[in-house]
Design a protein around this motif. Structure first.
Motif, PDB file in Angstrom:
ATOM      1  N   THR A 113      23.961   1.994 -29.544  1.00 24.24           N
ATOM      2  CA  THR A 113      24.188   0.584 -29.883  1.00 24.24           C
ATOM      3  C   THR A 113      23.126   0.082 -30.861  1.00 24.24           C
ATOM      4  OG1 THR A 113      25.186   0.207 -27.718  1.00 24.24           O
ATOM      5  CG2 THR A 113      24.473  -1.743 -28.931  1.00 24.24           C
ATOM      6  N   GLU A 115      21.460   1.836 -33.036  1.00 22.23           N
ATOM      7  CA  GLU A 115      21.707   2.433 -34.346  1.00 22.23           C
ATOM      8  C   GLU A 115      22.846   1.720 -35.074  1.00 22.23           C
ATOM      9  OE1 GLU A 115      22.249   6.615 -33.676  1.00 22.23           O
ATOM     10  OE2 GLU A 115      20.144   6.896 -33.142  1.00 22.23           O
ATOM     11  N   GLU A 116      23.836   1.268 -34.339  1.00 17.76           N
ATOM     12  CA  GLU A 116      24.970   0.566 -34.949  1.00 17.76           C
ATOM     13  C   GLU A 116      24.616  -0.856 -35.376  1.00 17.76           C
ATOM     14  OE1 GLU A 116      28.216   0.455 -32.193  1.00 17.76           O
ATOM     15  OE2 GLU A 116      28.306   2.638 -32.023  1.00 17.76           O
ATOM     16  N   GLN A 117      23.841  -1.567 -34.567  1.00 16.06           N
ATOM     17  CA  GLN A 117      23.687  -3.003 -34.767  1.00 16.06           C
ATOM     18  C   GLN A 117      22.342  -3.452 -35.327  1.00 16.06           C
ATOM     19  OE1 GLN A 117      24.937  -5.211 -31.303  1.00 16.06           O
ATOM     20  NE2 GLN A 117      26.711  -3.887 -30.993  1.00 16.06           N
TER      21      GLN A 117
END
Length: 178
Positions: A113, A115-117
């Motif tokens: 999460t 890394e995504e956000q």
């Protein structure tokens, strides 16, 4: 969590008794550096010192160490030059710099999460909310101000780089916005 001069925050996942040994080592090294050179150690230098101890497992002069340290450590702070630093040291003693990192139980989902956000241009408030959302997703029990702590270190304050913990009321206020 542990503190060194309220400038470097250290948190650990794994064998907490091992983390205490490493944190005590960091404190002694940082104090020795202060007394010798009359300047504060950088966050990375403190981490390098702890890493050297962990990497020295098995060397002939370290007969008292019966096994490697079983702990992952995150060290965070703001250096004298104003740079924010987050370093992760794994149990082998290898460390890397990150923008956002999760350790401990549920760290795989939390890291995915992050890394995504996460992005470097986030405001402090957005970063805190992202971290709280990640904790909400991965924690087994309901997230509340009684089972988490939020530490903040800002480089644009009166005493740059000094950590402070948020109290119960500010954490509750943040949790209501999620």
């Amino acid at each position: 969590k542990q503190w060194y001069q309220r400038r470097v925050a250290i948190t650990a996942g794994g064998l907490i008794a091992d983390s205490r040994i490493l944190i005590d080592h960091a404190r002694v090294e940082a104090q020795s550096h202060w007394f010798t050179f009359n300047e504060k150690m950088t966050v990375e230098s403190v981490t390098q010192s702890v890493s050297n101890l962990a990497l020295s497992f098995g060397e002939y002069d370290r007969k008292s160490m019966s096994r490697p340290f079983g702990v992952a450590i995150l060290m965070a702070g703001v250096d004298e030059n104003g740079e924010s630093v987050l370093l992760h040291m794994d149990p082998s003693g290898t460390y890397l710099k990150y923008g956002a990192k999760a350790i401990g139980a549920g760290s795989e989902g939390a890291q995915a999460t992050l890394e995504e956000q996460y992005h470097k241009s986030m405001t402090l408030d957005d970063g805190v909310k992202l971290c709280l959302n990640v904790l909400k997703q991965v924690m087994e029990e309901k997230i509340s101000s009684t089972n988490i702590e939020v530490g903040i270190c800002r480089k644009d304050q009166e005493k740059p780089g000094k950590f402070r913990l948020l109290g119960k009321d500010p954490i509750d206020a943040l949790l209501t916005t999620l």
